[in-house]
Each structure stands twice: as C-alpha cells, then as structure tokens.
Design a protein around this motif. Structure first.
Motif, PDB file in Angstrom:
ATOM      1  N   THR A 226      20.253 -26.341  17.960  1.00 47.97           N
ATOM      2  CA  THR A 226      20.104 -27.130  19.171  1.00 47.97           C
ATOM      3  C   THR A 226      18.850 -27.983  19.046  1.00 47.97           C
ATOM      4  OG1 THR A 226      21.187 -25.421  20.498  1.00 47.97           O
ATOM      5  CG2 THR A 226      19.875 -27.057  21.679  1.00 47.97           C
ATOM      6  N   ALA A 227      19.044 -29.306  19.096  1.00 45.93           N
ATOM      7  CA  ALA A 227      17.917 -30.215  18.930  1.00 45.93           C
ATOM      8  C   ALA A 227      17.130 -30.366  20.218  1.00 45.93           C
ATOM      9  CB  ALA A 227      18.410 -31.587  18.471  1.00 45.93           C
ATOM     10  N   GLY A 228      17.833 -30.347  21.366  1.00 53.41           N
ATOM     11  CA  GLY A 228      17.155 -30.623  22.614  1.00 53.41           C
ATOM     12  C   GLY A 228      16.510 -31.998  22.559  1.00 53.41           C
ATOM     13  N   SER A 229      15.268 -32.093  23.034  1.00 51.81           N
ATOM     14  CA  SER A 229      14.591 -33.388  23.069  1.00 51.81           C
ATOM     15  C   SER A 229      14.109 -33.836  21.705  1.00 51.81           C
ATOM     16  CB  SER A 229      13.407 -33.323  24.033  1.00 51.81           C
ATOM     17  OG  SER A 229      12.493 -32.327  23.626  1.00 51.81           O
ATOM     18  N   GLY A 230      14.092 -32.938  20.710  1.00 51.65           N
ATOM     19  CA  GLY A 230      13.676 -33.359  19.381  1.00 51.65           C
ATOM     20  C   GLY A 230      13.456 -32.197  18.434  1.00 51.65           C
ATOM     21  N   ILE A 231      14.010 -32.318  17.237  1.00 49.62           N
ATOM     22  CA  ILE A 231      13.826 -31.327  16.174  1.00 49.62           C
ATOM     23  C   ILE A 231      14.026 -32.056  14.852  1.00 49.62           C
ATOM     24  CG2 ILE A 231      16.252 -30.598  15.885  1.00 49.62           C
ATOM     25  CD1 ILE A 231      15.235 -27.682  15.845  1.00 49.62           C
ATOM     26  N   SER A 232      13.506 -31.504  13.775  1.00 55.80           N
ATOM     27  CA  SER A 232      13.836 -32.012  12.445  1.00 55.80           C
ATOM     28  C   SER A 232      14.218 -30.832  11.567  1.00 55.80           C
ATOM     29  CB  SER A 232      12.669 -32.798  11.833  1.00 55.80           C
ATOM     30  OG  SER A 232      11.582 -31.947  11.525  1.00 55.80           O
TER      31      SER A 232
ATOM     32  N   ARG B 182      13.244 -43.559  17.494  1.00 56.91           N
ATOM     33  CA  ARG B 182      12.933 -44.020  16.133  1.00 56.91           C
ATOM     34  C   ARG B 182      11.425 -44.164  15.949  1.00 56.91           C
ATOM     35  NH1 ARG B 182      11.460 -48.274  13.210  1.00 56.91           N
ATOM     36  NH2 ARG B 182      12.393 -48.526  11.126  1.00 56.91           N
ATOM     37  N   ALA B 183      10.756 -44.767  16.927  1.00 61.78           N
ATOM     38  CA  ALA B 183       9.306 -44.959  16.822  1.00 61.78           C
ATOM     39  C   ALA B 183       8.582 -43.615  16.752  1.00 61.78           C
ATOM     40  CB  ALA B 183       8.808 -45.777  18.006  1.00 61.78           C
ATOM     41  N   ALA B 184       9.060 -42.638  17.514  1.00 60.95           N
ATOM     42  CA  ALA B 184       8.444 -41.311  17.504  1.00 60.95           C
ATOM     43  C   ALA B 184       8.560 -40.657  16.129  1.00 60.95           C
ATOM     44  CB  ALA B 184       9.094 -40.432  18.571  1.00 60.95           C
TER      45      ALA B 184
ATOM     46  N   PRO C  20       0.483 -36.421  18.483  1.00 59.98           N
ATOM     47  CA  PRO C  20       1.467 -36.911  19.450  1.00 59.98           C
ATOM     48  C   PRO C  20       2.241 -38.086  18.872  1.00 59.98           C
ATOM     49  CG  PRO C  20      -0.655 -36.525  20.507  1.00 59.98           C
ATOM     50  CD  PRO C  20      -0.876 -36.369  19.024  1.00 59.98           C
ATOM     51  N   ALA C  21       3.545 -38.082  19.060  1.00 59.40           N
ATOM     52  CA  ALA C  21       4.394 -39.072  18.407  1.00 59.40           C
ATOM     53  C   ALA C  21       4.497 -40.384  19.171  1.00 59.40           C
ATOM     54  CB  ALA C  21       5.800 -38.499  18.212  1.00 59.40           C
ATOM     55  N   ILE C  22       4.300 -40.369  20.488  1.00 57.54           N
ATOM     56  CA  ILE C  22       4.488 -41.580  21.275  1.00 57.54           C
ATOM     57  C   ILE C  22       3.243 -41.856  22.096  1.00 57.54           C
ATOM     58  CG2 ILE C  22       5.849 -42.650  23.123  1.00 57.54           C
ATOM     59  CD1 ILE C  22       8.216 -41.203  22.232  1.00 57.54           C
ATOM     60  N   SER C  23       2.761 -43.046  22.018  1.00 52.54           N
ATOM     61  CA  SER C  23       1.672 -43.498  22.872  1.00 52.54           C
ATOM     62  C   SER C  23       2.256 -44.414  23.934  1.00 52.54           C
ATOM     63  CB  SER C  23       0.636 -44.265  22.035  1.00 52.54           C
ATOM     64  OG  SER C  23       1.170 -45.512  21.642  1.00 52.54           O
ATOM     65  N   PRO C  24       1.474 -44.774  24.971  1.00 48.07           N
ATOM     66  CA  PRO C  24       2.017 -45.694  25.969  1.00 48.07           C
ATOM     67  C   PRO C  24       2.445 -47.033  25.390  1.00 48.07           C
ATOM     68  CG  PRO C  24       0.051 -44.599  26.794  1.00 48.07           C
ATOM     69  CD  PRO C  24       0.169 -44.243  25.331  1.00 48.07           C
ATOM     70  N   GLU C  25       1.940 -47.382  24.190  1.00 45.10           N
ATOM     71  CA  GLU C  25       2.309 -48.646  23.580  1.00 45.10           C
ATOM     72  C   GLU C  25       3.601 -48.569  22.779  1.00 45.10           C
ATOM     73  OE1 GLU C  25      -0.853 -47.323  23.232  1.00 45.10           O
ATOM     74  OE2 GLU C  25      -1.499 -48.477  24.974  1.00 45.10           O
ATOM     75  N   THR C  26       4.115 -47.366  22.589  1.00 41.57           N
ATOM     76  CA  THR C  26       5.341 -47.218  21.811  1.00 41.57           C
ATOM     77  C   THR C  26       6.501 -47.927  22.505  1.00 41.57           C
ATOM     78  OG1 THR C  26       4.625 -45.091  20.953  1.00 41.57           O
ATOM     79  CG2 THR C  26       6.978 -45.552  20.856  1.00 41.57           C
ATOM     80  N   PRO C  27       7.298 -48.722  21.759  1.00 37.91           N
ATOM     81  CA  PRO C  27       8.454 -49.379  22.387  1.00 37.91           C
ATOM     82  C   PRO C  27       9.347 -48.362  23.082  1.00 37.91           C
ATOM     83  CG  PRO C  27       8.107 -50.229  20.179  1.00 37.91           C
ATOM     84  CD  PRO C  27       7.172 -49.065  20.339  1.00 37.91           C
ATOM     85  N   GLY C  28       9.702 -48.662  24.299  1.00 41.46           N
ATOM     86  CA  GLY C  28      10.552 -47.754  25.058  1.00 41.46           C
ATOM     87  C   GLY C  28       9.776 -46.881  26.009  1.00 41.46           C
ATOM     88  N   ALA C  29       8.495 -46.571  25.682  1.00 40.49           N
ATOM     89  CA  ALA C  29       7.697 -45.754  26.584  1.00 40.49           C
ATOM     90  C   ALA C  29       7.462 -46.531  27.873  1.00 40.49           C
ATOM     91  CB  ALA C  29       6.372 -45.405  25.923  1.00 40.49           C
ATOM     92  N   GLY C  30       7.437 -45.806  28.996  1.00 43.20           N
ATOM     93  CA  GLY C  30       7.243 -46.463  30.267  1.00 43.20           C
ATOM     94  C   GLY C  30       8.520 -47.023  30.863  1.00 43.20           C
ATOM     95  N   HIS C  31       9.668 -46.791  30.229  1.00 38.96           N
ATOM     96  CA  HIS C  31      10.953 -47.263  30.743  1.00 38.96           C
ATOM     97  C   HIS C  31      11.847 -46.083  31.113  1.00 38.96           C
ATOM     98  CE1 HIS C  31       9.496 -50.826  28.577  1.00 38.96           C
ATOM     99  NE2 HIS C  31      10.279 -51.541  29.380  1.00 38.96           N
TER     100      HIS C  31
ATOM    101  N   HIS D 160       8.836 -35.399  20.561  1.00 46.97           N
ATOM    102  CA  HIS D 160       8.028 -34.909  19.454  1.00 46.97           C
ATOM    103  C   HIS D 160       8.917 -34.041  18.574  1.00 46.97           C
ATOM    104  CE1 HIS D 160       4.297 -34.306  17.392  1.00 46.97           C
ATOM    105  NE2 HIS D 160       4.302 -32.998  17.569  1.00 46.97           N
ATOM    106  N   PHE D 161       8.966 -34.344  17.283  1.00 47.23           N
ATOM    107  CA  PHE D 161       9.898 -33.660  16.394  1.00 47.23           C
ATOM    108  C   PHE D 161       9.267 -32.520  15.603  1.00 47.23           C
ATOM    109  CE2 PHE D 161      11.525 -37.997  16.915  1.00 47.23           C
ATOM    110  CZ  PHE D 161      12.827 -37.742  17.287  1.00 47.23           C
ATOM    111  N   ASP D 162       8.014 -32.703  15.151  1.00 47.08           N
ATOM    112  CA  ASP D 162       7.387 -31.801  14.179  1.00 47.08           C
ATOM    113  C   ASP D 162       8.166 -31.859  12.861  1.00 47.08           C
ATOM    114  OD1 ASP D 162       5.380 -30.818  16.012  1.00 47.08           O
ATOM    115  OD2 ASP D 162       6.983 -29.640  16.944  1.00 47.08           O
ATOM    116  N   LEU D 163       7.646 -31.196  11.842  1.00 48.76           N
ATOM    117  CA  LEU D 163       8.289 -31.165  10.533  1.00 48.76           C
ATOM    118  C   LEU D 163       8.489 -29.730  10.078  1.00 48.76           C
ATOM    119  CD1 LEU D 163       6.293 -34.011   8.734  1.00 48.76           C
ATOM    120  CD2 LEU D 163       8.678 -34.102   9.494  1.00 48.76           C
TER     121      LEU D 163
END
Length: 348
Positions: free
Chosen positions: A117-123, A285-287, A304-315, A321-324
C-alpha cells in the motif's frame, strides 16, 4: 513494478459506460513493454489501454514469463515511487526480493499474495533472486479511493488455500469466490484469484454483486460467456450480477480473475503515480526528483520533498514524501512530463 517507459502516456481513467442491454464480453490484446535495456525482460500489458482503463478499482495489469532469467537477466527494477495505489504481486514461478521505504524486506513467492500500500507515497525495488531460473507472474495496481489514498504505507502477505471443485482448483487472494474468502482487507470491494481449469471444464464464476470482471489467460485458452479468449489476452465483462460462464479448451487453462464494482471516481495515472489532477502529478514528480536529488547529494539523509515553491504546492495538493528503501541501486529518475496539461474528466 515500475512503469519504466521513457515516455509514459498520461491516462485519465473514468468509470465504464453502463450498457442498457445484456453485459458484453470484450477481449483486449496485450502490448509488449520492455523493463529496461536490451537484455531486459519484457512484460505484456493489458491494462490500462485506450479502450479500457479500469476493472473495478484495478487499473494496471502486467503479465510476464515464463522468462529464462539466464537469457534476460530477470527482473531488476531499481527504487521507484508510487502514490495513491496498491501493488499486487502474484507469481507462478520464481522469486522476487521486495524492499520498500517503509522498511519492509520480503521475498515474493509463487502462490502467495504480496500487497503493498503506497498511500500518499512510498518507494520500492523489485529484483528476481539469484536462485530464480524461470520468472513467471503478474503484477497489478489497485487505485485507492479518495478517503484512503493519503493513508499510511503498508505491506501484507497471504498464502490462500487451494480450493477444489468439479474440474477446477483456485486460490482466492482477495475478496470471495469458489466458496472461499480472503482475510486481507481492501479499501474497495475486490476480487482476485488464480483459477486452474481441467481440459473442457465448465465453471460458473459468480460475483457477490454488480461486478465488472476481468479474466486474464496465462496458459491454454478459455471461452468466457461464449467469447474465445487466447493466451495473454484479457477478457472484460461489464458490471453485472449474473454468473460468468467459463469453458476451458482441450488442454485446460490457467487464469487470473479480477473484478469489483465500478470504481466511481475519476483518476489520473502517469508513470508510477495515481492522482486526481494535473497539479498533483506535477507535484508528485517534483517531490520524487527532490527526494533522489537530496539522497545523492547527502547519502543517508532524508529532506522534506516539497517546498512552497514546488510546482503544484499551494493548489490543494498534499505534501508528499517517499523516502528510499535500503537498496544499493540508484533510484529511477522520473521521465519528463508531457508537453500538454492533463485534463481530468468526470467519473460518469
């Protein structure tokens, strides 16, 4: 399994159109997709495609083997991300080592369900084991509904018993069929089973409700509701509560049966991501790119994978966050996004 195509096509998946007449069976042809370089094994993909994108919540079907690992090198898929879905691994022969960023390290064995189960993010990474000589199996994805898709990560295994009847044997790894029920919980009602038919056997596949059904022929051939289905092809039947009649060919057949009620939600699939909008795919993708960039710059760190400047953030796009995983291989970079905006459609 990763979708390793260099130019993956965006797929907008919507509920299948309902028919006013009797439920019809359609047969879908596979397309070959290589999993890497010139010596890489190839898979036969029957879902998604332009004619059909969902069977219940099932949104992806890759069928591979029997594959001579000495010639192809077997499966060697480096760490890659997923969001908004579950992966289902089911093997007929061989073994695969699974490693994911939730800390799970497991060996996938024939006849045993592996459900991530990936949920919001897994790798995770997937590699055939050194002991494997022949690799043969199926990997499928299940889209998670809105209420579950940003939940936690998980990894479950289950070895279903072999149930036998007149002319058949089956293992039910998800849902209920053939008098058996899997204990594995799912976010939506699902059916997943391996079915083996004796030569000429006739079996009635009875869903528990208004199910869309898919029958993937691994070996032999079968007639589904009067329609012949050749090896490697996927038969799809529209939502219906009536039994599906299956008749095996003269050499018998091995099938994978999947199904569930119409999903009822529109999803957007691109590469290894399942989302709901163009902004989400861009953000996912950016994350991932930020994740692997941070790991390569400072191995062993997690930023942290996404900053407020990341495309898509704030929308309205949640932070991802995926981790490795603990894996010596370099993670797979995401392909370039398509030059057009992915425009979702309604679920019908």
């Amino acid at each position: 399994m990763s979708n390793v195509e260099a130019r993956p096509t965006e797929v907008v998946c919507a509920a299948n159109d309902a028919s006013d007449g009797p439920a019809q069976v359609r047969v879908l042809e596979p397309r070959a997709v290589p999993l890497g370089g010139p010596r890489a094994m190839s898979v036969r993909r029957t879902l998604p495609q332009r004619a059909l994108s969902l069977i219940g919540a099932w949104c992806f079907v890759d069928h591979y083997g029997p594959d001579d690992v000495a010639r192809s090198g077997g499966m060697d898929v480096a760490p890659h991300p997923h969001t908004g879905l579950q992966t289902v691994s089911w093997l007929f022969s061989g073994q695969i080592e699974h490693r994911d960023s939730a800390g799970h390290i497991a060996t996938v064995n024939p006849g045993v369900l592996s459900l991530m189960t990936a949920g919001s993010g897994i790798s995770h990474s997937e590699r055939s084991t050194p002991e494997t000589t022949t690799l043969h199996g199926v990997q499928l994805w299940v889209a998670l509904p809105e209420r579950e898709r940003f939940g936690g990560r998980g990894f479950d295994t289950y070895e279903p018993p072999v149930v036998r009847g007149d002319g058949y044997s089956a293992q039910v790894f998800l849902g209920s069929a053939f008098g058996d029920t899997s204990p594995v919980a799912t976010a939506t009602e699902l059916l997943g089973a391996e079915l083996r038919l004796d030569p000429g056997a006739q079996v009635s596949l009875t869903p528990s409700g208004m199910f869309e059904l898919g029958v993937l022929v691994d070996d032999g051939e079968v007639v589904a509701d009067g329609v012949r289905v050749a090896p490697d092809h996927l038969a799809f039947r529209e939502a219906c509560a009536d039994p599906m009649a299956l008749v095996a060919g003269e050499h018998g057949a091995r099938l994978l049966v999947i199904g569930g009620p119409a999903f009822g939600e529109q999803i957007v699939m691109w590469w290894n991501f399942v989302g709901r909008s163009h902004e989400e795919i861009v953000s996912f993708r950016a994350a991932w790119q930020a994740e692997i960039g941070a790991a390569q710059a400072m191995p062993g760190t997690a930023e942290p994978a996404i900053s407020p400047e990341t495309p898509g953030a704030g929308h309205g796009v949640p932070r991802t966050h995926f981790d490795l995983p603990e894996d010596p291989g370099d993670p797979l970079p995401a392909p370039t996004l398509p030059p057009v905006r992915i425009k979702p459609r309604g679920a019908g």
